[in-house]
Design a protein around this motif. Structure first.
Motif, PDB file in Angstrom:
ATOM      1  N   GLY A   1       0.822  -1.205   0.000  1.00 26.57           N
ATOM      2  CA  GLY A   1       0.000   0.000   0.000  1.00 26.57           C
ATOM      3  C   GLY A   1       0.853   1.250   0.000  1.00 26.57           C
ATOM      4  N   SER A   2       0.307   2.307  -0.518  1.00 26.83           N
ATOM      5  CA  SER A   2       0.980   3.604  -0.553  1.00 26.83           C
ATOM      6  C   SER A   2       0.604   4.400   0.689  1.00 26.83           C
ATOM      7  CB  SER A   2       0.591   4.369  -1.820  1.00 26.83           C
ATOM      8  OG  SER A   2       0.888   5.735  -1.698  1.00 26.83           O
ATOM      9  N   ILE A   3       1.612   4.911   1.373  1.00 24.24           N
ATOM     10  CA  ILE A   3       1.361   5.730   2.566  1.00 24.24           C
ATOM     11  C   ILE A   3       0.521   6.948   2.206  1.00 24.24           C
ATOM     12  CG2 ILE A   3       2.478   7.198   4.295  1.00 24.24           C
ATOM     13  CD1 ILE A   3       4.802   5.192   4.268  1.00 24.24           C
ATOM     14  N   GLU A   4       0.840   7.576   1.082  1.00 26.89           N
ATOM     15  CA  GLU A   4       0.102   8.765   0.671  1.00 26.89           C
ATOM     16  C   GLU A   4      -1.351   8.432   0.351  1.00 26.89           C
ATOM     17  OE1 GLU A   4       0.275  12.231  -2.816  1.00 26.89           O
ATOM     18  OE2 GLU A   4       1.908  10.771  -2.605  1.00 26.89           O
ATOM     19  N   ARG A   5      -1.578   7.311  -0.361  1.00 29.11           N
ATOM     20  CA  ARG A   5      -2.947   6.937  -0.715  1.00 29.11           C
ATOM     21  C   ARG A   5      -3.750   6.519   0.518  1.00 29.11           C
ATOM     22  NH1 ARG A   5      -0.694   4.214  -5.211  1.00 29.11           N
ATOM     23  NH2 ARG A   5      -0.988   2.236  -4.124  1.00 29.11           N
TER      24      ARG A   5
ATOM     25  N   CYS B   1      -5.793   0.486   5.154  1.00 29.08           N
ATOM     26  CA  CYS B   1      -6.273   1.815   5.540  1.00 29.08           C
ATOM     27  C   CYS B   1      -7.289   1.707   6.672  1.00 29.08           C
ATOM     28  CB  CYS B   1      -6.893   2.507   4.326  1.00 29.08           C
ATOM     29  SG  CYS B   1      -7.645   4.099   4.698  1.00 29.08           S
ATOM     30  N   GLU B   2      -8.187   0.748   6.573  1.00 26.01           N
ATOM     31  CA  GLU B   2      -9.210   0.585   7.617  1.00 26.01           C
ATOM     32  C   GLU B   2      -8.567   0.253   8.955  1.00 26.01           C
ATOM     33  OE1 GLU B   2     -13.044  -2.278   8.692  1.00 26.01           O
ATOM     34  OE2 GLU B   2     -11.896  -2.604   6.854  1.00 26.01           O
TER      35      GLU B   2
ATOM     36  N   VAL C   1      -5.505   0.843   9.960  1.00 28.18           N
ATOM     37  CA  VAL C   1      -4.724   1.977  10.460  1.00 28.18           C
ATOM     38  C   VAL C   1      -5.646   3.042  11.048  1.00 28.18           C
ATOM     39  CG1 VAL C   1      -3.296   3.937   9.735  1.00 28.18           C
ATOM     40  CG2 VAL C   1      -2.735   1.628   8.966  1.00 28.18           C
ATOM     41  N   LEU C   2      -6.704   3.378  10.353  1.00 22.64           N
ATOM     42  CA  LEU C   2      -7.573   4.476  10.789  1.00 22.64           C
ATOM     43  C   LEU C   2      -8.327   4.124  12.064  1.00 22.64           C
ATOM     44  CD1 LEU C   2      -8.780   7.251  10.342  1.00 22.64           C
ATOM     45  CD2 LEU C   2     -10.469   6.224   8.827  1.00 22.64           C
ATOM     46  N   ARG C   3      -8.825   2.888  12.177  1.00 24.46           N
ATOM     47  CA  ARG C   3      -9.628   2.567  13.363  1.00 24.46           C
ATOM     48  C   ARG C   3      -8.783   2.556  14.627  1.00 24.46           C
ATOM     49  NH1 ARG C   3      -9.645  -2.905  14.878  1.00 24.46           N
ATOM     50  NH2 ARG C   3      -8.419  -4.265  13.538  1.00 24.46           N
ATOM     51  N   ILE C   4      -7.517   2.180  14.530  1.00 24.71           N
ATOM     52  CA  ILE C   4      -6.656   2.213  15.710  1.00 24.71           C
ATOM     53  C   ILE C   4      -6.119   3.626  15.947  1.00 24.71           C
ATOM     54  CG2 ILE C   4      -4.582   1.271  16.775  1.00 24.71           C
ATOM     55  CD1 ILE C   4      -6.888  -0.714  16.538  1.00 24.71           C
ATOM     56  N   TYR C   5      -5.802   4.340  14.882  1.00 22.78           N
ATOM     57  CA  TYR C   5      -5.321   5.719  15.029  1.00 22.78           C
ATOM     58  C   TYR C   5      -6.402   6.581  15.671  1.00 22.78           C
ATOM     59  CZ  TYR C   5      -3.008  10.106  13.743  1.00 22.78           C
ATOM     60  OH  TYR C   5      -2.391  11.333  13.779  1.00 22.78           O
TER      61      TYR C   5
END
Length: 795
Positions: free
Chosen positions: A414-418, A468-469, A471-475
């Protein structure tokens, strides 16, 4: 799924309150339905020893002297039949609270001072499965020694919370304590501690005790087994019973409890076989053959379908794979050798077998969602480790692991930016790597690219969006900023068919009709009541693949059966009159569409009975509907098989039949138990929509007077009045505004085989007042046309 919070704490610290824990888990994607404090209502109940017990003469009471570890000895009056000197029991002190808002206070009982209460299990809500000495007949008596005055809640497992999680279908890895603990550690930022797997083997060789053969690896990709000899069946220790109780599972014995504990710990359903009852000491995993039967652990005979996956021994089935084991190999008090099975089965196969047999178990609920093929060996080894711990038997050396096609771990990039753009939050790259690592991904980063090796227990990850999911739910979703709504909207509207239906519904409501709605599926027997001739395609309706029952087995080819049932229902319930309509699709599957779908024809059905309702009233309603759509129809002889042959008609225009109507055939009335005559009509809305014309120019009210003429024409009995009226309209031309039939006479004055039909003609000119010669000329032209075409002459 319910789990003990203390069990979760064994693998991940929870340094927050239950309320905060619930909120954090919900915000990171693990829904919590409820948290139940198992001992929340219990306060000030301690361990005490009965020092002396004296019977109170003439009563069932006992005067007890109790030591609770305090400076003073308590005197308590007790009525339990099993109290005795030396018993270690729970004691509710003065001011204690018990379940059900019960409060204990010091007082007198029959003149004797009682400074507390000795507690029964029912008074503490302790089930027998949790504490074996619990009974309804008397006190709860502790089997083990505990310090006097210590709180009873930790002893009885009531110092715990049962957390009810709502696990979504895409996260079967969370249907266990380890899965929840991983999510807990990631959500709270604490360490995850997996149990260290160490198994002490007692020698021997498992291959000398049992053989396993998997014939259908597509439905069973992995099958692992271990053997335990010299099994010592006994009750499980309290810590194990407490965890099972919090999960809603009844304690049975140490071996069965171990398999259930591993299921809630690892998410792997297991099964224990009495090895001496496995015929030939051979396990075969294969599809069922036609006619095979077995009896499952619940004592019910089962007949699996050919192709369902079974666990068999050398002679036949001994278990339904992924659902329930067989009664033949059940663990009993006489069991001495056990085979522990932990396998991975195809989720679709388990679901279809369970549905076909009407079975749903704790095991099948997990297999239906998917059980990791990678962790079956860990689960069976954990079970053997617990056998060592509980001294429940001797673990034979070796393990059977049938795994013909090992599945590699998945790698996702995955792309960090995307990922940040997709999440809508500028998440730092270091935070992404840290979160994915906490979620047990193997992570490497090169510039903007993250390469993540998906952990073995996760089957739901297959792309960058899933990274992405996670990362976002834990962040934290709380980092998503507020933005204005943006986007394009599309203009809504209704289809032409819906517009037509609304227009016709308004007209029908004005005519006094009420709408009914029925299911689109009916019974074949109902269709057969319509008196349809043999070979009629409606007698072979479109079947439903998974019908709810015989009464809803096919899609309806006509609205008539439901309307007739509705009319019959109203008649039988004393409704004096009814005018009803239904608009819906009918289905014809013999000539499917280009896409292979059945043809759906939108249809309107009218049904009416009662005073003032007859064939002509329903025909008038149909003509009004067609007139509103700009369609001029003429009545013709003919109708359906369920219409009375002498009281039916078709409304046609050109080669198109738009509607059929008529009184219900007497035979059909009898079939539907209709005690009264009724009229039934059907209008093809799909055909009406194609022929309907928009409303033309509005005409002003007429400025000039009309002239009325009544004509009585004598004609043969067989002359149809409808075509005759059409000829009169054509002959009258633009001056003939309306024509209506208002009387029919038969009798001696007109002769045998003749009838006299009276018509009312209304003539008008749009630009002038008609003169008498103009009126007479138009009437004579009408008469000549009637005589020339139908032999109808003025009476």
């Amino acid at each position: 799924m319910k789990l003990s919070m203390n069990m979760i704490r064994d693998y991940a610290a929870i340094p927050v309150s239950p309320k905060e824990y619930e909120a954090r888990m919900i915000m990171t994607g693990t829904a919590v339905e409820a948290i139940e404090d198992l001992g929340g209502e219990i306060e000030n109940v301690v361990v005490g020893r009965v020092l002396a017990c004296e019977d109170v003469e003439g009563t069932h009471l006992h005067k007890c002297t109790v030591d609770v570890g305090g400076p003073e000895i308590l005197h308590i009056v007790c009525g339990a039949p099993n109290v005795f000197a030396g018993a270690l029991v729970p004691v509710a002190l003065d001011g204690a609270n018990l379940p059900g808002s019960v409060k204990i206070k010091k007082g007198k009982l029959r003149g004797m001072v009682s400074e507390g209460m000795l507690c029964a299990a029912t008074e503490l809500n302790v089930p027998k499965e949790l504490y074996p000495s619990v009974g309804d007949e008397g006190l709860l008596i502790f089997n083990e020694e505990y310090p006097l005055g210590s709180d009873v809640k930790p002893i009885l497992g009531l110092d715990d919370c049962a957390v009810d999680f709502d696990i979504l279908a895409n996260r079967p890895d969370c249907l266990c304590a380890l899965g929840i603990a991983r999510e807990t550690a990631a959500a709270l930022g604490t360490a995850f501690r997996a149990p260290a797997l160490t198994v002490t083997e007692a020698g021997g060789d498992i291959h000398q005790d049992v053989a396993v053969e998997v014939l259908d690896a597509d439905l069973c990709p992995r099958f692992t087994a271990r053997v335990i000899k010299n099994v010592r069946i006994a009750p499980s220790p309290l810590w194990l019973r407490k965890y099972l109780h919090a999960a809603g599972i009844r304690s049975i014995n140490n071996i069965v409890d171990i398999t259930n504990f591993v299921m809630i710990e690892y998410g792997h359903p297991m099964h224990a076989y009495d090895l001496n009852q496995v015929r030939g000491r051979r396990i075969i995993v294969r599809r069922a053959r036609a006619g095979e039967t077995m009896t499952t652990l619940d004592g019910q005979p089962r007949a699996p379908r050919a192709g369902d996956l079974l666990i068999c021994d050398a002679e036949g089935p001994t278990g339904l794979a992924g659902i329930m084991g067989g009664l033949e190999s059940e663990i009993t008090g006489e069991t001495r050798d056990v085979m522990l099975e932990c396998a991975s089965f195809d989720r679709t196969s388990v679901r279809l077998t369970g549905r076909a047999l009407g079975m749903r178990t704790e095991a099948s609920a997990r297999f239906e969602r998917g059980v990791s093929v990678h962790t079956t060996l860990d689960a069976v080894n954990r079970a053997c480790m617990l056998v060592n711990l509980l001294d429940a038997g001797d673990v034979v050396s070796g393990v059977i692991d049938v795994y013909p096609a090992p599945k590699p771990l998945q790698v996702v990039t995955g792309s960090i930016e995307r990922i940040a753009e997709r999440a809508g939050v500028p998440i730092p790259a270091e935070a992404m790597v840290d979160i994915l690592t906490r979620l047990h991904y193997g992570v490497t980063r090169e510039g903007d690219l993250i390469t993540a090796t998906v952990p073995a227990f996760r089957a739901d990850v297959d792309g960058e969006a899933d990274l992405c999911e996670d990362v976002l739910r834990i962040y934290g979703f709380e980092h998503i900023g507020c933005t204005r709504l943006r986007g394009e909207t599309t203009q809504g509207g209704v289809t032409e068919m819906l517009r037509l239906k609304g227009k016709l519904a308004n007209i029908l409501h004005g005519l006094g009709y009420l709408e009914v709605m029925n299911y689109s599926f009916v019974s074949r027997k109902t269709i057969e009541k319509l008196n349809l001739p043999e070979g009629d395609p409606r007698l072979d309706p479109m079947p439903i693949q998974n019908p709810l029952g015989e009464d809803t087995a096919v899609m309806r080819p006509s609205l008539a059966p439901d309307m007739l049932q509705t009319l019959a229902y109203n008649m039988s319930h004393g409704t004096a009159a009814a005018s009803l309509y239904e608009m819906a699709a009918v289905f014809e599957h013999h000539s499917p569409t280009a896409e292979g779908l059945p043809v759906e024809t939108q249809t309107l059905c009218l049904g009416a009975y009662g005073e003032g309702t007859d064939f002509f009233a329903v025909r008038g309603a149909l003509l009004a509907l067609l007139h509103a759509c700009g369609i001029a129809c003429e009545p013709e002889r003919g109708g359906e098989a369920y219409h009375h042959p002498g009281r039916c008609a078709r409304l046609t225009a050109g080669d198109v039949t738009y509607a059929t109507l008529g009184e219900v055939h007497p035979a059909v009335m009898d079939a539907f138990d209709m005690p009264r005559r009724a009229v039934l009509a059907e209008l093809n809305l799909s055909a009406v929509l194609l022929a309907a014309t928009p409303m033309g120019e509005l005409k002003p009210l007429p400025r000039f007077p009309s002239v009325a003429r009544d004509l009585a024409l004598v004609m043969d009995e067989g002359v149809a009045v409808g075509p005759l009226m059409a000829a009169m309209r054509r002959a009258g031309g633009s001056l003939l505004e309306t024509i209506e039939m208002f009387d029919v006479y038969r009798g001696a004055q007109v002769g045998a085989g003749k009838k006299s039909v009276a018509f009312s003609l209304l003539l008008r000119a749009a630009d002038r007042t008609l003169t008498e010669p103009e009126v007479q000329k138009a009437v004579e032209k009408v008469l000549r046309s009637c005589e020339a075409q139908y032999g109808a002459v003025i009476r």
